[in-house]
Design a protein around this motif. Structure first.
Motif, PDB file in Angstrom:
ATOM      1  N   ALA A  71       0.835  -1.203   0.000  1.00 40.71           N
ATOM      2  CA  ALA A  71       0.000   0.000   0.000  1.00 40.71           C
ATOM      3  C   ALA A  71       0.872   1.255   0.000  1.00 40.71           C
ATOM      4  CB  ALA A  71      -0.936   0.001   1.206  1.00 40.71           C
ATOM      5  N   ALA A  72       1.937   1.238   0.829  1.00 43.17           N
ATOM      6  CA  ALA A  72       2.880   2.365   0.832  1.00 43.17           C
ATOM      7  C   ALA A  72       3.600   2.452  -0.509  1.00 43.17           C
ATOM      8  CB  ALA A  72       3.894   2.196   1.967  1.00 43.17           C
ATOM      9  N   GLY A  73       3.899   1.297  -1.103  1.00 44.11           N
ATOM     10  CA  GLY A  73       4.544   1.263  -2.413  1.00 44.11           C
ATOM     11  C   GLY A  73       3.672   1.853  -3.502  1.00 44.11           C
ATOM     12  N   GLY A 105       7.026  -5.972   0.321  1.00 42.09           N
ATOM     13  CA  GLY A 105       5.734  -5.378  -0.006  1.00 42.09           C
ATOM     14  C   GLY A 105       5.876  -4.011  -0.654  1.00 42.09           C
ATOM     15  N   LEU A 106       6.804  -3.200  -0.157  1.00 43.19           N
ATOM     16  CA  LEU A 106       7.043  -1.878  -0.736  1.00 43.19           C
ATOM     17  C   LEU A 106       7.414  -2.008  -2.221  1.00 43.19           C
ATOM     18  CD1 LEU A 106       7.404   1.215  -0.015  1.00 43.19           C
ATOM     19  CD2 LEU A 106       9.850   0.701   0.161  1.00 43.19           C
ATOM     20  N   ALA A 107       8.333  -2.928  -2.519  1.00 46.97           N
ATOM     21  CA  ALA A 107       8.724  -3.158  -3.908  1.00 46.97           C
ATOM     22  C   ALA A 107       7.548  -3.680  -4.732  1.00 46.97           C
ATOM     23  CB  ALA A 107       9.882  -4.155  -3.961  1.00 46.97           C
ATOM     24  N   SER A 108       6.732  -4.549  -4.135  1.00 46.52           N
ATOM     25  CA  SER A 108       5.581  -5.113  -4.850  1.00 46.52           C
ATOM     26  C   SER A 108       4.567  -4.028  -5.202  1.00 46.52           C
ATOM     27  CB  SER A 108       4.914  -6.200  -4.001  1.00 46.52           C
ATOM     28  OG  SER A 108       5.797  -7.266  -3.747  1.00 46.52           O
ATOM     29  N   GLY A 109       4.372  -3.080  -4.287  1.00 50.23           N
ATOM     30  CA  GLY A 109       3.433  -1.992  -4.544  1.00 50.23           C
ATOM     31  C   GLY A 109       3.881  -1.109  -5.698  1.00 50.23           C
TER      32      GLY A 109
END
Length: 497
Positions: free
Chosen positions: A93-95, A143-147
């Motif tokens: 979400a942040a990503g 997760g950051l990279a995924s976003g």
């Protein structure tokens, strides 16, 4: 204010005149296009979604491995396993917010190269983990990279591809995600969690190297008034036989009208209509329950008392890969809406059947109390022996994945990359990704609580109802974008003004 209102109408008339002349020119142009380098650029970009798939699939085999691990500091309890599975969605979400900024300020290509860094650092943190908090940090970085990936890659592909293959190439985003999930499932059958993290860190390294040799998108370059670079990008992407100047002029005529997006413009239907459609599609994709099912596929099969839960997860992952590939092959022929409707109906039916399985497999209310319902593991309720209808769990979940792969998996990401005006693409796509991953977090984190509160069969029946709502929304709200250029799609929303 009146002059601002009249400008989209004028743009619509110009688009209509261009459209009347375009078919013959476009057909001649596309007949000379050579797609080899376009496919290469797409492959380099979709190594990001492959990494993203490894992140999503990692938790399914890693959680059982961590639960039975020899290191007490890293042995996950139920609540910790829930956070390990779901914290990646908070990072994503942040990503989404970060990606919305990067894609407009740094460009599509550089944003993709930058997102490889938190992928690698995230898995490195997991590999070297000494306590549960290091596992959480690693998953958060993943997760950051995924976003960022889930936002930038569809935009990159939609802007480098031409209308004849945009649907197929856009669907490859979800195809590579599910290949990554399957790769994590298969590798997880033979690797413990540390070595599995090493395996998952390989694709982002390749992406970083390959993307360095790929071009920026022509639309972004033209929006920055870098016309020679845009021509060079088109020469790479389309081959030497076509009239690059013609496509450049077509794109340039549109990008010259683009201005910096202002908040006040969200009252313009050509902005807020695609924005609401994109956000709603991401919301409906997640409330179908797909990420909860994929994160906990192995655990679901364990609690359904299927003897070889790892093998069942691989079967489900294989089904997802096959039908996502099928969707990629047919999406430019069938169109987006029909696949979304078929997909939603299959998902609704299969989720209902899975709920029926749990209704049959669980003991009757007379055999357990509300205290039993509060016990974290469903295995207490289901019992210790494999239920004779365990095959029904695998079949219904396989059908659910099949339905998702045909439509609601790839198409929301594809439509998101198609419907937004160039000047709104970063902000609007960021809002869509934020919505998607925030809802993914809520559904994934609360999945266990839903299973306790509503019972397992009630939870899957709830997913069935939301899938039916997906169908209704598709029929009445989602536009068909098959075979249209990005400029024509924007003109459609201007005409509905």
């Amino acid at each position: 204010m009146a002059s601002e209102e009249s400008r989209p109408l004028l743009g619509t008339n110009v688009e209509a005149e261009l459209h009347a002349e375009r078919p013959s020119q476009l057909e001649v142009y596309l007949s000379k296009v050579q797609n080899q380098n376009l496919y290469l650029a797409t492959f380099a970009a979709v190594l990001g979604p492959l990494s993203f798939g490894f992140v999503l699939g990692y938790s399914s085999p890693a959680i059982p491995s961590l639960r039975r691990g020899n290191v007490p500091e890293l042995r996950l309890k139920d609540s910790q396993a829930s956070w390990f599975g779901s914290v990646v969605t908070l990072g994503a979400a942040a990503g989404g917010i970060l990606g919305g900024y990067l894609v407009d300020k740094c460009g599509r290509k550089l944003s993709l190269m930058l997102c490889a860094i938190p992928y690698v650092f995230g898995f490195a943190t997991i590999i070297s983990a000494q306590n549960v908090w290091m596992l959480y940090v690693g998953r958060l970085l993943n997760g950051l990279a995924s976003g960022v990936t889930s936002l930038v890659v569809p935009v990159y592909i939609s802007e480098v591809a031409h209308s004849k293959v945009r649907g197929m190439l856009g669907s490859c985003v979800q195809l590579m995600v599910v290949i990554g999930i399957l790769g994590a499932y298969v590798a997880g059958m033979g690797l413990e969690w540390r070595w599995l993290a090493v395996w998952c860190s390989i694709p982002p390294c390749f992406m970083l190297g390959l993307m360095a040799f790929m071009p920026e998108t022509p639309r972004f370059l033209l929006s920055r008034h870098q016309r020679p670079e845009a021509i060079a990008a088109l020469q790479f992407l389309r081959g030497p036989l076509v009239d690059h100047e013609w496509e450049c002029r077509e794109t340039e005529a549109h990008t010259e009208e683009q201005q910096e997006l202002k908040i006040a413009e969200f009252k313009n239907p050509s902005i807020y209509k695609p924005f609401l459609i994109g956000v709603a599609m991401m919301f409906f994709q997640q409330v179908s329950g797909i990420n909860a099912i994929m994160f906990y596929a192995e655990t679901i099969f364990e609690e359904a008392k299927f003897k070889n839960s790892s093998a069942a997860s691989v079967i489900v992952g294989s089904i997802q890969v096959f039908f996502t590939a099928l969707a990629a092959l047919i999406i430019d022929r069938t169109g987006r809406k029909i696949l979304l409707v078929i997909s939603g109906l299959i998902m609704a039916a299969s989720a209902a059947v899975f709920g029926i399985y749990f209704k049959i497999a669980l003991p009757t209310p007379n055999n357990f109390t509300h205290v039993n319902l509060a016990i974290p593991s469903l295995s207490v309720m289901v019992g210790t022996e494999q239920h004779p209808l365990a095959w029904l769990a695998v079949l219904s979940l396989g059908l659910f994945i099949m339905g998702f792969a045909l439509g609601w998996g790839p198409i929301p990401w594809l439509v998101m990359s198609e419907i937004f005006p160039l000047r709104a693409r970063g902000v609007a796509s960021g809002a869509c990704v934020l919505t998607n991953w925030f809802m993914a977090f809520l559904v994934t984190k609360e999945f266990h609580d839903l299973m306790v509160l509503l019972t397992p069969y009630g939870t899957f029946w709830l997913f069935s109802v939301t899938c039916l709502l997906n169908v209704v929304f598709t029929v009445f709200c989602v536009p068909e974008t098959r075979g249209k250029s990005l400029e024509e799609i924007e003109a459609h929303f201007q005409r509905t003004h």
